[in-house]
Design an enzyme around this catalytic site. Structure first.
Site, PDB file in Angstrom:
ATOM      1  N   CYS A  82      -2.887 -14.462  -3.519  1.00  0.00           N
ATOM      2  CA  CYS A  82      -2.531 -14.946  -2.181  1.00  0.00           C
ATOM      3  C   CYS A  82      -2.789 -16.449  -2.089  1.00  0.00           C
ATOM      4  CB  CYS A  82      -3.282 -14.174  -1.098  1.00  0.00           C
ATOM      5  SG  CYS A  82      -5.064 -14.300  -1.237  1.00  0.00           S
ATOM      6  N   ASP A 110     -15.944  -3.984  -4.151  1.00  0.00           N
ATOM      7  CA  ASP A 110     -15.883  -5.158  -3.283  1.00  0.00           C
ATOM      8  C   ASP A 110     -17.290  -5.750  -3.206  1.00  0.00           C
ATOM      9  OD1 ASP A 110     -13.562  -6.086  -1.087  1.00  0.00           O
ATOM     10  OD2 ASP A 110     -15.578  -6.773  -0.578  1.00  0.00           O
ATOM     11  N   SER A 111     -17.373  -7.036  -2.837  1.00  0.00           N
ATOM     12  CA  SER A 111     -18.685  -7.655  -2.697  1.00  0.00           C
ATOM     13  C   SER A 111     -19.205  -7.553  -1.260  1.00  0.00           C
ATOM     14  CB  SER A 111     -18.620  -9.120  -3.139  1.00  0.00           C
ATOM     15  OG  SER A 111     -17.607  -9.779  -2.432  1.00  0.00           O
ATOM     16  N   ARG A 130       0.845  -1.203   0.000  1.00  0.00           N
ATOM     17  CA  ARG A 130       0.000   0.000   0.000  1.00  0.00           C
ATOM     18  C   ARG A 130       0.882   1.256   0.000  1.00  0.00           C
ATOM     19  NH1 ARG A 130      -3.852  -3.473   3.128  1.00  0.00           N
ATOM     20  NH2 ARG A 130      -2.506  -3.248   4.927  1.00  0.00           N
ATOM     21  N   ASP A 175      -6.494  -7.294  -6.001  1.00  0.00           N
ATOM     22  CA  ASP A 175      -6.048  -8.049  -4.811  1.00  0.00           C
ATOM     23  C   ASP A 175      -7.140  -9.041  -4.411  1.00  0.00           C
ATOM     24  OD1 ASP A 175      -4.678  -8.901  -2.584  1.00  0.00           O
ATOM     25  OD2 ASP A 175      -5.238  -7.177  -1.341  1.00  0.00           O
TER      26      ASP A 175
HETATM   27  N1  SAH Z   1      -6.873  -5.180  -0.771  1.00  0.00           N
HETATM   28  C1  SAH Z   1      -7.501  -5.351   0.511  1.00  0.00           C
HETATM   29  C2  SAH Z   1      -7.684  -6.803   0.898  1.00  0.00           C
HETATM   30  C3  SAH Z   1      -8.506  -7.622  -0.091  1.00  0.00           C
HETATM   31  S1  SAH Z   1      -9.132  -9.096   0.552  1.00  0.00           S
HETATM   32  C4  SAH Z   1      -6.722  -4.568   1.558  1.00  0.00           C
HETATM   33  O1  SAH Z   1      -5.678  -3.974   1.237  1.00  0.00           O
HETATM   34  O2  SAH Z   1      -7.136  -4.535   2.721  1.00  0.00           O
HETATM   35  C5  SAH Z   1     -10.208  -9.627  -0.702  1.00  0.00           C
HETATM   36  C6  SAH Z   1     -11.539  -8.885  -0.787  1.00  0.00           C
HETATM   37  O3  SAH Z   1     -12.230  -9.390  -1.931  1.00  0.00           O
HETATM   38  C7  SAH Z   1     -12.491  -9.075   0.377  1.00  0.00           C
HETATM   39  O4  SAH Z   1     -12.814  -7.811   0.902  1.00  0.00           O
HETATM   40  C8  SAH Z   1     -13.757  -9.721  -0.228  1.00  0.00           C
HETATM   41  O5  SAH Z   1     -14.965  -9.177   0.312  1.00  0.00           O
HETATM   42  C9  SAH Z   1     -13.627  -9.342  -1.677  1.00  0.00           C
HETATM   43  N2  SAH Z   1     -14.251 -10.239  -2.675  1.00  0.00           N
HETATM   44  C10 SAH Z   1     -14.228 -11.583  -2.728  1.00  0.00           C
HETATM   45  N3  SAH Z   1     -14.778 -12.035  -3.858  1.00  0.00           N
HETATM   46  C11 SAH Z   1     -15.165 -10.944  -4.563  1.00  0.00           C
HETATM   47  C12 SAH Z   1     -15.782 -10.742  -5.826  1.00  0.00           C
HETATM   48  N4  SAH Z   1     -16.081 -11.780  -6.611  1.00  0.00           N
HETATM   49  N5  SAH Z   1     -16.028  -9.498  -6.245  1.00  0.00           N
HETATM   50  C13 SAH Z   1     -15.716  -8.426  -5.443  1.00  0.00           C
HETATM   51  N6  SAH Z   1     -15.104  -8.556  -4.253  1.00  0.00           N
HETATM   52  C14 SAH Z   1     -14.838  -9.787  -3.811  1.00  0.00           C
END
Ligand code: SAH
Length: 400
Positions: free
Chosen positions: A344, A254-255, A213, A304
């Site tokens: 990840c 995000d979802s 970040r 991510d």
């Molecule tokens: N980049 C973030 C961490 C991401 S974790 C940070 O820096 O804190 C992964 C995220 O993806 C989660 O918040 C989860 O809610 C979201 N997610 C999972 N599947 C998804 C999808 N199909 N579409 C959108 N968001 C999704």
């Protein structure tokens, strides 16, 4: 002391100090859930003291390879002090720090994050479950924290035959029985971020991306990126980073609705204009396709996603999913734009991920400079004997 004897030839991984023994390697012996056992080779040679797991494929997780060591409260105190001391020496510029990172810290199945004045822990193996009270006391003693919240609600507990458990594990008594709020504010790279250890993902936040970040903020500034798309934003850490780097319009996708609400709060909490931040509660894949249809373009994109491949067995399907979102992201990127893309998944190694992203660029008809390979922060270490611990990998790419 119960004894677990391995099949001939199956002693090799423990001799290399790899901490796991799979079910198929055990010739004889058994014990209760989490009980400490002596693991020996087919010929009776001592290999390790370990925790037994009657129902998991990973039947044994090693505590120690030293025959003279006793697995007792003092053992856990030593391991925890050593892990905490390493973090102190790393001089991390944040009060959100991973203190215990499972196998790498000699405590298989234990994850502990410190957020300001409280600790948030996951006990993910039978051994850590059995020693929970001892571990909790040792954590408070080593850190001086009075609050410890338990988030043992990860799916992997099921493989260990363990129920989900959440709630305060240590909390000072109060006269009227009130409890501290589970909300906490941390300071990362000089930014303020909030989280709720009771309802956030994992232990509450993704500390492993702290350095990435910070790097993102710097690159956004250097490359003069103005419009930024943060995919899988969670609570908007990369979105705040984008604003800190001078972005003028940031979209977080995000979802999770609650995560997006927090992301929006984080923008104003850090002194940026709420009107410059857009949130989309949607599936990233659908969203990227829609942006393409609408002719939208961005100066920087972050991808991510959650773990698409929990193990190597899922690698094929996951590879296609990674390739798809990366292809779309390349197409949405302005020339000269920045892509930070991550995986990840333990089942996808850094070389394979690079190949997937290269294939995505090829399909999109886009080339890019690979300016940096990315990984988890140093408080999420791997050890040289445990390559499985390496899970987060990423690429910073500038589109040609
Ligand atoms: N980049 C973030 C961490 C991401 S974790 C940070 O820096 O804190 C992964 C995220 O993806 C989660 O918040 C989860 O809610 C979201 N997610 C999972 N599947 C998804 C999808 N199909 N579409 C959108 N968001 C999704």
């Amino acid at each position: 002391m119960k004894i677990i004897t391995l099949r001939e030839g199956k002693e090799r991984s423990l001799l290399r100090r790899h901490p796991w023994v799979f079910q198929g390697s055990v010739a004889k012996g058994g014990a209760d859930s989490g009980e400490t056992v002596r693991v020996q080779a087919y010929d009776g040679r001592f290999l390790a003291w370990a925790a037994f797991s009657p129902s998991s494929q990973i039947r044994v997780r090693a505590w120690s390879f030293d025959e003279a060591e006793r697995i007792d409260a003092a053992f856990f105190e030593r391991q925890i002090r050593q892990a905490v001391a390493l973090r102190a020496r790393l001089a991390i510029d944040s009060d959100g720090i991973r203190l215990i990172h499972g196998e790498a810290d000699g405590l298989p199945g234990l994850i502990v994050d410190q957020y300001g004045d409280l600790l948030s822990a996951q006990f993910l193996s039978t051994g850590t479950e059995r020693w929970k009270a001892t571990i909790a006391d040792a954590l408070l003693a080593a850190t001086g924290c009075a609050y410890l919240y338990e988030r043992s609600d990860a799916n992997v507990r099921k493989l260990e035959g363990l129920e989900s458990v959440t709630g305060w594990l240590r909390h000072p008594d109060t006269a009227d029985g009130t409890r501290r709020s589970t909300d906490v504010t941390i300071h990362e790279n000089g930014w303020k971020l909030t989280l709720d250890v009771a309802t956030g993902h994992k232990t509450g936040y993704y500390l492993d991306q702290r350095d990435n970040r910070s790097l993102f903020a710097k690159l956004v500034r250097q490359l003069d990126c103005k419009t930024v798309l943060n995919c899988y934003s969670y609570t908007g850490g990369f979105s705040v980073a984008a604003f800190e780097g001078g972005a003028t319009e940031v979209t977080s996708v995000d979802s999770s609705g609650p995560a997006l609400a927090r992301a929006h709060d984080h923008v104003t909490l850090n002194g940026h204009e709420a009107s410059a931040h857009f949130t989309l509660d949607a599936d990233v894949n659908d969203c990227l396709r829609q942006f393409l249809k609408d002719g939208r373009r961005f100066d920087a994109i972050v991808l991510d996603p959650p773990k698409f491949a929990p193990s190597a067995a899922h690698a094929d399907r996951a590879s296609r999913a990674y390739k798809d979102i990366n292809r779309l992201a390349f197409m949405l990127l302005n020339p000269g734009g920045l892509l930070l893309t991550f995986s990840c998944s333990g089942g996808i190694d850094a070389d394979l991920f690079h190949k997937i992203v290269a294939g995505a660029g090829m399909d999109a008809g886009v080339d890019g400079y690979l300016i940096k390979r990315l990984e988890a922060t140093a408080d999420h270490p791997t050890t040289i004997n445990f390559p499985e611990g390496e899970y987060l990998k990423g690429l910073a790419i500038v589109r040609k």
